[in-house]
Design a protein around this motif. Structure first.
Motif, mmCIF file in Angstrom:
data_model
loop_
_atom_site.group_PDB
_atom_site.id
_atom_site.type_symbol
_atom_site.label_atom_id
_atom_site.label_comp_id
_atom_site.label_asym_id
_atom_site.label_seq_id
_atom_site.Cartn_x
_atom_site.Cartn_y
_atom_site.Cartn_z
ATOM 1 N N GLN A 29 124.477 161.060 53.395
ATOM 2 C CA GLN A 29 123.776 161.503 52.188
ATOM 3 C C GLN A 29 122.618 162.437 52.535
ATOM 4 O OE1 GLN A 29 123.018 157.551 50.737
ATOM 5 N NE2 GLN A 29 124.546 157.773 49.109
ATOM 6 N N LEU A 32 123.967 165.905 53.393
ATOM 7 C CA LEU A 32 124.278 166.688 52.196
ATOM 8 C C LEU A 32 123.005 167.180 51.511
ATOM 9 C CD1 LEU A 32 127.225 164.621 50.639
ATOM 10 C CD2 LEU A 32 127.350 166.712 51.989
ATOM 11 N N THR A 33 121.999 166.316 51.433
ATOM 12 C CA THR A 33 120.732 166.700 50.805
ATOM 13 C C THR A 33 120.052 167.819 51.584
ATOM 14 O OG1 THR A 33 120.455 164.471 49.922
ATOM 15 C CG2 THR A 33 118.482 165.841 50.034
ATOM 16 N N GLU A 66 126.871 165.731 46.822
ATOM 17 C CA GLU A 66 125.411 165.643 46.896
ATOM 18 C C GLU A 66 124.902 165.298 45.499
ATOM 19 O OE1 GLU A 66 121.338 166.996 46.689
ATOM 20 O OE2 GLU A 66 122.959 168.117 45.765
#
Length: 134
Positions: A29, A32-33, A66
């Motif tokens: 995560q 993706l951020t 995302e």
């Protein structure tokens, strides 16, 4: 894409292999951020200066989205369901299927190494072959 306030939106996609060796230390995560944040830092201000809204659409090769991408798609699904006079669930299922197909195409092209333009070329005997350009 046009929004309510008649602004033009620039959508930039990025498909990230969150399991790549270069991302081994990070949570998927966060990868993706970070990727979305990098896109925003690079393109948001120039787009805004020209009167465009900028939205990065970032996902992993296995289809994880995302957070901002997911919010954007939920908004699109809502608006499309109103336009098509369908239920939110029906349109959501349709959009997810389309996204999944796009991910499969992107992953396949990455694995085969054809990230450039693909052009069909006729070969002797009428057979055709795909040739990657660039």
């Amino acid at each position: 894409m046009r929004q309510k306030d008649n602004h033009r939106a620039i959508l930039d996609t990025r498909v990230v292999n969150t399991q790549a060796a270069s991302y081994a230390q990070g949570d998927w995560q966060k990868v993706l951020t970070r990727s979305a944040t990098g896109k925003k830092e690079q393109y948001a201000k120039p787009c805004r200066d020209k009167g465009y809204d900028f939205t990065p659409l970032v996902s992993s090769v296995d289809g994880a989205l995302e957070k901002d991408t997911e919010m954007f798609l939920k908004k699109v699904v809502h608006l499309v369901s109103l336009k098509w006079d369908g239920t939110y669930g029906q349109v959501c299922a349709y959009m997810k299927a389309r996204m999944q197909a796009a991910h499969h195409r992107a992953a396949s092209r990455c694995l085969r190494g054809t990230r450039g333009e693909v052009q069909r070329v006729s070969i002797e005997g009428g057979a055709a072959a795909a040739v990657a350009l660039g």
